[in-house]
Design a protein around this motif. Structure first.
Motif, PDB file in Angstrom:
ATOM      1  N   ALA A 143       7.253  11.512  -0.068  1.00  0.00           N
ATOM      2  CA  ALA A 143       6.665  10.299   0.497  1.00  0.00           C
ATOM      3  C   ALA A 143       5.736  10.633   1.655  1.00  0.00           C
ATOM      4  O   ALA A 143       4.633  10.079   1.759  1.00  0.00           O
ATOM      5  CB  ALA A 143       7.759   9.346   0.957  1.00  0.00           C
ATOM      6  N   ARG A 144       6.150  11.541   2.531  1.00  0.00           N
ATOM      7  CA  ARG A 144       5.319  11.897   3.681  1.00  0.00           C
ATOM      8  C   ARG A 144       4.013  12.551   3.228  1.00  0.00           C
ATOM      9  O   ARG A 144       2.941  12.247   3.744  1.00  0.00           O
ATOM     10  CB  ARG A 144       6.090  12.823   4.625  1.00  0.00           C
ATOM     11  CG  ARG A 144       7.203  12.122   5.386  1.00  0.00           C
ATOM     12  CD  ARG A 144       7.999  13.116   6.230  1.00  0.00           C
ATOM     13  NE  ARG A 144       7.163  13.742   7.227  1.00  0.00           N
ATOM     14  CZ  ARG A 144       6.888  13.221   8.421  1.00  0.00           C
ATOM     15  NH1 ARG A 144       7.370  12.036   8.751  1.00  0.00           N
ATOM     16  NH2 ARG A 144       6.127  13.851   9.282  1.00  0.00           N
TER      17      ARG A 144
ATOM     18  N   ARG B  15      -0.808   4.350  -6.257  1.00  0.00           N
ATOM     19  CA  ARG B  15      -1.145   5.674  -5.738  1.00  0.00           C
ATOM     20  C   ARG B  15       0.072   6.323  -5.098  1.00  0.00           C
ATOM     21  O   ARG B  15       0.377   7.491  -5.344  1.00  0.00           O
ATOM     22  CB  ARG B  15      -2.291   5.553  -4.721  1.00  0.00           C
ATOM     23  CG  ARG B  15      -2.964   6.880  -4.344  1.00  0.00           C
ATOM     24  CD  ARG B  15      -3.456   6.872  -2.919  1.00  0.00           C
ATOM     25  NE  ARG B  15      -2.355   6.614  -2.014  1.00  0.00           N
ATOM     26  CZ  ARG B  15      -1.502   7.559  -1.628  1.00  0.00           C
ATOM     27  NH1 ARG B  15      -1.611   8.784  -2.060  1.00  0.00           N
ATOM     28  NH2 ARG B  15      -0.529   7.259  -0.807  1.00  0.00           N
ATOM     29  N   SER B  16       0.781   5.569  -4.258  1.00  0.00           N
ATOM     30  CA  SER B  16       1.967   6.135  -3.616  1.00  0.00           C
ATOM     31  C   SER B  16       3.063   6.415  -4.636  1.00  0.00           C
ATOM     32  O   SER B  16       3.789   7.401  -4.543  1.00  0.00           O
ATOM     33  CB  SER B  16       2.488   5.190  -2.528  1.00  0.00           C
ATOM     34  OG  SER B  16       2.851   3.936  -3.077  1.00  0.00           O
ATOM     35  N   GLY B  17       3.154   5.545  -5.659  1.00  0.00           N
ATOM     36  CA  GLY B  17       4.184   5.731  -6.671  1.00  0.00           C
ATOM     37  C   GLY B  17       3.968   6.973  -7.510  1.00  0.00           C
ATOM     38  O   GLY B  17       4.903   7.749  -7.740  1.00  0.00           O
TER      39      GLY B  17
ATOM     40  N   ILE C 128       4.771  -1.171   9.882  1.00  0.00           N
ATOM     41  CA  ILE C 128       6.183  -1.535   9.722  1.00  0.00           C
ATOM     42  C   ILE C 128       6.713  -1.039   8.379  1.00  0.00           C
ATOM     43  O   ILE C 128       7.834  -0.517   8.284  1.00  0.00           O
ATOM     44  CB  ILE C 128       6.364  -3.059   9.844  1.00  0.00           C
ATOM     45  CG1 ILE C 128       6.015  -3.514  11.263  1.00  0.00           C
ATOM     46  CG2 ILE C 128       7.786  -3.473   9.489  1.00  0.00           C
ATOM     47  CD1 ILE C 128       5.968  -5.022  11.434  1.00  0.00           C
ATOM     48  N   CYS C 129       5.885  -1.175   7.337  1.00  0.00           N
ATOM     49  CA  CYS C 129       6.300  -0.785   5.997  1.00  0.00           C
ATOM     50  C   CYS C 129       6.565   0.715   5.905  1.00  0.00           C
ATOM     51  O   CYS C 129       7.537   1.135   5.266  1.00  0.00           O
ATOM     52  CB  CYS C 129       5.245  -1.193   4.983  1.00  0.00           C
ATOM     53  SG  CYS C 129       5.659  -0.756   3.290  1.00  0.00           S
ATOM     54  N   ILE C 130       5.708   1.540   6.507  1.00  0.00           N
ATOM     55  CA  ILE C 130       5.910   2.989   6.460  1.00  0.00           C
ATOM     56  C   ILE C 130       7.277   3.352   7.019  1.00  0.00           C
ATOM     57  O   ILE C 130       8.043   4.107   6.408  1.00  0.00           O
ATOM     58  CB  ILE C 130       4.805   3.719   7.258  1.00  0.00           C
ATOM     59  CG1 ILE C 130       3.444   3.521   6.603  1.00  0.00           C
ATOM     60  CG2 ILE C 130       5.116   5.211   7.343  1.00  0.00           C
ATOM     61  CD1 ILE C 130       2.284   4.047   7.434  1.00  0.00           C
ATOM     62  N   ASP C 131       7.595   2.824   8.183  1.00  0.00           N
ATOM     63  CA  ASP C 131       8.851   3.152   8.841  1.00  0.00           C
ATOM     64  C   ASP C 131      10.045   2.679   8.019  1.00  0.00           C
ATOM     65  O   ASP C 131      11.002   3.432   7.791  1.00  0.00           O
ATOM     66  CB  ASP C 131       8.888   2.520  10.232  1.00  0.00           C
ATOM     67  CG  ASP C 131      10.106   2.944  11.029  1.00  0.00           C
ATOM     68  OD1 ASP C 131      10.239   4.147  11.302  1.00  0.00           O
ATOM     69  OD2 ASP C 131      10.931   2.079  11.365  1.00  0.00           O
TER      70      ASP C 131
ATOM     71  N   GLU D 261       0.827  -1.206   0.000  1.00  0.00           N
ATOM     72  CA  GLU D 261       0.000   0.000   0.000  1.00  0.00           C
ATOM     73  C   GLU D 261       0.861   1.256   0.000  1.00  0.00           C
ATOM     74  O   GLU D 261       0.526   2.255  -0.651  1.00  0.00           O
ATOM     75  CB  GLU D 261      -0.930   0.006   1.217  1.00  0.00           C
ATOM     76  CG  GLU D 261      -1.739   1.288   1.385  1.00  0.00           C
ATOM     77  CD  GLU D 261      -2.777   1.478   0.287  1.00  0.00           C
ATOM     78  OE1 GLU D 261      -3.110   2.636  -0.003  1.00  0.00           O
ATOM     79  OE2 GLU D 261      -3.252   0.479  -0.268  1.00  0.00           O
ATOM     80  N   PHE D 262       1.971   1.227   0.712  1.00  0.00           N
ATOM     81  CA  PHE D 262       2.797   2.421   0.866  1.00  0.00           C
ATOM     82  C   PHE D 262       4.081   2.387   0.047  1.00  0.00           C
ATOM     83  O   PHE D 262       4.842   3.343   0.055  1.00  0.00           O
ATOM     84  CB  PHE D 262       3.121   2.621   2.349  1.00  0.00           C
ATOM     85  CG  PHE D 262       1.885   2.673   3.209  1.00  0.00           C
ATOM     86  CD1 PHE D 262       0.936   3.659   3.030  1.00  0.00           C
ATOM     87  CD2 PHE D 262       1.659   1.708   4.181  1.00  0.00           C
ATOM     88  CE1 PHE D 262      -0.209   3.697   3.800  1.00  0.00           C
ATOM     89  CE2 PHE D 262       0.513   1.745   4.962  1.00  0.00           C
ATOM     90  CZ  PHE D 262      -0.425   2.742   4.771  1.00  0.00           C
ATOM     91  N   LEU D 263       4.334   1.280  -0.638  1.00  0.00           N
ATOM     92  CA  LEU D 263       5.478   1.210  -1.537  1.00  0.00           C
ATOM     93  C   LEU D 263       5.023   1.625  -2.940  1.00  0.00           C
ATOM     94  O   LEU D 263       3.860   1.417  -3.292  1.00  0.00           O
ATOM     95  CB  LEU D 263       6.054  -0.211  -1.575  1.00  0.00           C
ATOM     96  CG  LEU D 263       6.606  -0.768  -0.267  1.00  0.00           C
ATOM     97  CD1 LEU D 263       7.130  -2.188  -0.478  1.00  0.00           C
ATOM     98  CD2 LEU D 263       7.715   0.122   0.290  1.00  0.00           C
TER      99      LEU D 263
END
Length: 265
Positions: A185-186, A166-168, A232-235, A18-20
């Protein structure tokens, strides 16, 4: 979705992707296809997106508290960098909201296929690589202008097409307007909060209001696992971004896209 094991695997996939900048929707479509599992269904997708939303609230709890507090103050004329960022998140969500209302049905019917995912995975991977090479990376998320917000917001609307990420795409747009990798990214993470909320409420109401009988155990497991893996992924992603940049993800997208086209062409 009738398997707890399937729920755990797919929730981990959702939380990690989701966040990558690699497209979570693409992976949630492709994993069942490649493993010959039945489609997990929209109800499970809603549950895992709720899990990643919880991860965002927990990870950015301090920033969100300040943004909300200062946003209310801005209504009385007292502006601050946190208030401006809150407004940027709100206005940046408008393009994808409009695009979702107008095009979501068409996109769901015609673009949720492996071939489209393969093409968009490669195309937007190359665009991300180009943004990295051309990026000035001089500004943080608190310096966003209305022009920047419009560009990134419109880019986010393109992510309705599966495989875009979406994040990309928002990270790509952020780099093009001059943000640092971390700032882009933030802002991308913060921008995803209202999108995930609106999509979750809309899809959740649509499917759960039909009074169908659901096995809620896999949904609950999926939500919890997605929340943990997403946090965990966000960090980890923010740390990797500072150290290695986005090129590893560009390479991954290109390899994945080629494999998909080879398998499904």
């Amino acid at each position: 979705m009738d398997s707890i094991f399937h729920a755990i695997v797919l929730a981990i996939v959702q939380g990690l992707t989701e966040f990558l900048p690699v497209s979570s929707s693409a992976h949630l479509i492709l994993v069942p296809i490649l493993l010959h599992w039945p489609d997990q269904g929209i109800a499970f997708d809603v549950a895992t997106h709720l899990g990643t939303l919880i991860a965002l609230f927990i990870y950015f709890r301090h920033e969100l508290k300040l943004m909300i507090k200062d946003w209310f103050k801005s209504l009385t004329g007292k502006t601050s960098k946190n208030a401006r960022l809150a407004w940027a998140v709100g206005f940046g969500t408008i393009p994808v909201g409009i695009a979702g209302i107008v095009f979501n049905g068409f996109i769901t019917s015609h673009f949720r296929v492996a071939m489209v995912i393969g093409v968009t995975t490669i195309a937007f991977g190359l665009l991300l690589g180009l943004a990295t090479l051309l990026a000035k990376q001089k500004r943080d998320e608190y310096t966003l202008t209305w022009r920047d917000v419009l560009i990134i917001g419109c880019a986010q609307a393109i992510a309705l097409i599966p495989g875009t990420s979406r994040s990309g795409i928002t990270l790509t747009a952020g780099l093009f307007v001059g943000l640092t990798r971390t700032a882009a990214a933030r802002y991308s993470f913060l921008l995803s909060i209202p999108v995930i909320m609106c999509a979750g409420v809309t899809e959740g109401y649509r499917y759960f209001s039909t009074y169908q009988v659901y096995d809620y155990k896999p949904l609950l497991v999926g939500m919890i696992v997605a929340a943990i893996s997403g946090y965990i992924c966000i960090d980890i992603f923010l740390r990797l971004l500072q150290r290695y940049g986005v090129m590893p993800f560009v390479i991954y997208r290109l390899i994945l896209g080629v494999i998909l086209l080879a398998l499904f062409s």
